[in-house]
Design an enzyme around this catalytic site. Sequence first.
Site, PDB file in Angstrom:
ATOM      1  N   ASP A 146      10.558 -29.488  23.217  1.00  0.00           N
ATOM      2  CA  ASP A 146       9.839 -30.319  24.182  1.00  0.00           C
ATOM      3  C   ASP A 146      10.201 -31.789  23.961  1.00  0.00           C
ATOM      4  O   ASP A 146       9.606 -32.469  23.125  1.00  0.00           O
ATOM      5  CB  ASP A 146       8.327 -30.113  24.032  1.00  0.00           C
ATOM      6  CG  ASP A 146       7.532 -30.911  25.066  1.00  0.00           C
ATOM      7  OD1 ASP A 146       8.157 -31.464  25.997  1.00  0.00           O
ATOM      8  OD2 ASP A 146       6.283 -30.961  24.939  1.00  0.00           O
ATOM      9  N   LYS A 198       9.216 -38.289  25.373  1.00  0.00           N
ATOM     10  CA  LYS A 198       8.377 -38.567  24.213  1.00  0.00           C
ATOM     11  C   LYS A 198       9.015 -39.656  23.348  1.00  0.00           C
ATOM     12  O   LYS A 198      10.238 -39.716  23.254  1.00  0.00           O
ATOM     13  CB  LYS A 198       8.248 -37.317  23.339  1.00  0.00           C
ATOM     14  CG  LYS A 198       7.305 -36.254  23.854  1.00  0.00           C
ATOM     15  CD  LYS A 198       7.199 -35.108  22.856  1.00  0.00           C
ATOM     16  CE  LYS A 198       6.352 -33.964  23.393  1.00  0.00           C
ATOM     17  NZ  LYS A 198       4.950 -34.327  23.637  1.00  0.00           N
ATOM     18  N   ARG A 239       1.495 -26.153  30.546  1.00  0.00           N
ATOM     19  CA  ARG A 239       0.612 -25.571  31.563  1.00  0.00           C
ATOM     20  C   ARG A 239       1.394 -25.072  32.768  1.00  0.00           C
ATOM     21  O   ARG A 239       0.960 -24.176  33.472  1.00  0.00           O
ATOM     22  CB  ARG A 239      -0.457 -26.600  31.946  1.00  0.00           C
ATOM     23  CG  ARG A 239       0.072 -27.849  32.565  1.00  0.00           C
ATOM     24  CD  ARG A 239      -0.951 -28.985  32.543  1.00  0.00           C
ATOM     25  NE  ARG A 239      -1.075 -29.594  31.219  1.00  0.00           N
ATOM     26  CZ  ARG A 239      -1.926 -30.575  30.919  1.00  0.00           C
ATOM     27  NH1 ARG A 239      -2.741 -31.059  31.842  1.00  0.00           N
ATOM     28  NH2 ARG A 239      -1.972 -31.063  29.703  1.00  0.00           N
TER      29      ARG A 239
HETATM   30  N1  BES Z   1       3.812 -29.803  23.269  1.00  0.00           N
HETATM   31  C1  BES Z   1       2.965 -30.901  23.609  1.00  0.00           C
HETATM   32  C2  BES Z   1       1.655 -30.889  22.805  1.00  0.00           C
HETATM   33  C3  BES Z   1       1.789 -31.100  21.327  1.00  0.00           C
HETATM   34  C4  BES Z   1       1.542 -32.352  20.793  1.00  0.00           C
HETATM   35  C5  BES Z   1       2.079 -30.062  20.473  1.00  0.00           C
HETATM   36  C6  BES Z   1       1.614 -32.543  19.421  1.00  0.00           C
HETATM   37  C7  BES Z   1       2.171 -30.258  19.116  1.00  0.00           C
HETATM   38  C8  BES Z   1       1.931 -31.490  18.583  1.00  0.00           C
HETATM   39  C9  BES Z   1       2.620 -30.860  25.091  1.00  0.00           C
HETATM   40  O1  BES Z   1       3.605 -30.330  25.914  1.00  0.00           O
HETATM   41  C10 BES Z   1       2.396 -32.244  25.519  1.00  0.00           C
HETATM   42  O2  BES Z   1       3.339 -32.990  25.495  1.00  0.00           O
HETATM   43  N2  BES Z   1       1.182 -32.579  25.895  1.00  0.00           N
HETATM   44  C11 BES Z   1       0.841 -33.891  26.312  1.00  0.00           C
HETATM   45  C12 BES Z   1      -0.028 -33.763  27.528  1.00  0.00           C
HETATM   46  C13 BES Z   1      -0.196 -35.057  28.267  1.00  0.00           C
HETATM   47  C14 BES Z   1       1.118 -35.497  28.879  1.00  0.00           C
HETATM   48  C15 BES Z   1      -1.222 -34.857  29.342  1.00  0.00           C
HETATM   49  C16 BES Z   1       0.115 -34.566  25.150  1.00  0.00           C
HETATM   50  O3  BES Z   1      -0.612 -33.901  24.419  1.00  0.00           O
HETATM   51  O4  BES Z   1       0.326 -35.762  24.967  1.00  0.00           O
HETATM   52 MN    MN Z   2       4.911 -28.981  25.018  1.00  0.00          MN
HETATM   53 MN    MN Z   3       5.030 -31.820  26.495  1.00  0.00          MN
END
Ligand code: BES
Ligand code: MN
Ligand code: MN
Length: 506
Positions: free
Chosen positions: A279, A286, A360
């Site tokens: 990801d 990110k 999601r």
């Molecule tokens: N895979 C991430 C969530 C995650 C964060 C997993 C830290 C493990 C450690 C997920 O896809 C994500 O990026 N979520 C975002 C959602 C936001 C954009 C609404 C997040 O948590 O920042």
């Molecule tokens: Mn993710």
């Molecule tokens: Mn993500």
Amino acid sequence: VPGAHRDDEPTVTTTTTPTITTGAGAPLDYGAPVLVVLTTPDDPVGRPFPAGQGTAEAVGVDAGRVLAAERARGDAGEVVAVPLGRDGGPDRLLFLGTGNGEAVALRSAGAALARRAAAAGRATVDARGLAAAALGAFAEGVGLAAYAPAGPKASKVLTEAVLVVDDPAGPGVAEALARAGALARAVHVARDLVNTPSLVKSPAWLADQAALAAAAAGLDIEVLGPDALAAGGFGGIIGVGAGSSRPPRLVRLTYTPPPAPGAARARHVVLVGKGVTFDSGGLSLKPAVPMAGMKTDMAGAAAVLATMTALGTLRCPVKVTGVLCIAENMIGGGAARPGDVLTTWDGTTVEVLNTDAEGRLVLADGLSYAAATLAPDAMVDLATLTGAISIALGRRTAGLFSSDDALAEALAEASRVAGERVWRLPLTEEYRPALDSAVADLANVGKALDVSGGSITAALFLREFTAGVPWAHLDIAGAARSDSDDGEISKGGTGWGVRTLLAWLA
Ligand code: BES
Ligand code: MN
Ligand code: MN
């Protein structure tokens, strides 16, 4: 690609679980470099198990004196090591605390042993006095903690433990050990998959691993590649995978239980796993630090797959279908853009406001497809879904969301029995308008209303795709990875969820 997976590397799991056997007779007969005597709390200091007293004496150690001198309390996982200097005997005697003797305590005692005896490789445990269930929990702890990721820097782990018991053929003893072994192996499979770098772990690779595991475990499997996904209308998975040169997959695994004599139709549970093999965040890229751990983002799929490999051994009585939603979330000329509208499997349109809220989107396809085509009695998804969940609950507890109180309670109880931790959080109805979109049925992040609570709005998003089927969602973004070895948890991928699912299903 240099360093990437070669087709002549067929193994699902590269690490091995320790061999844990039972034996009768004298603990010294087994010739291991580490000899273990169990202790239990007492006042003012702990005391050895009755049989262990004699075992310590046999190597010239007065258990009472050592425990008193060390003020050893007999707490779960406490270790007092006594070096032994005699030719031909063990190198060390360990007094190992068993605490209150319950499963949680014995699991951590087993884990403490696996860590302290790792360098020596083999141990004999005087386990006389432990009942079958306690023996099983102890073996589970040993098996879970005797793990290190494979590779050039692999550290030594305990490879063999003999548990000396009063009667190896006693009621439940063999079953308890077999169960512990199957469980530890399954958790190791999940950890190995999570720990595999994403250079190797493409969506195709992960689907191949599922096929290998399915063949070994006697599961039916169907793999949908990019063409079948496009033709089938899996717009979420296709959209998330569109920025990667390595196209997505959806894997369906089926376990059919042995027919129960005269019983009604077996219940059917569907497990859905988030399988984002890396990801990057996509175009909503990110930052470097949070991106670094994102090979873990398929931990939900890994837990589902690993769980399914153990169902046959554990003679699970329910029918289980696993759905792995696999894609790599990358940047690229084909990547989905913020503002794009995707159409998920069930025809729902979703405005992608943030390409980093991709889990999601893949789960929307998996859940709606499962609900409509598999006639499940219940669906449970596991996903490293939100960073917010570890703000709320920390790194050792998964968030549990459910549309069904009985299902939620059953999963919470299973997690307690299994030694994992969940905490139920609400599907706060008032937050649902946060997901409204001006251009589509839903937005993929909660922006329309400023309610924060990112884990809750994420769960509310998923609920839209469950079609009224009793459903639970486990947000394992915090628990799936650990920065250190900690009891039966190991550094890196933890395999979180396998134990809870197996306790619930079996
Ligand atoms: N895979 C991430 C969530 C995650 C964060 C997993 C830290 C493990 C450690 C997920 O896809 C994500 O990026 N979520 C975002 C959602 C936001 C954009 C609404 C997040 O948590 O920042
Ligand atoms: Mn993710
Ligand atoms: Mn993500």
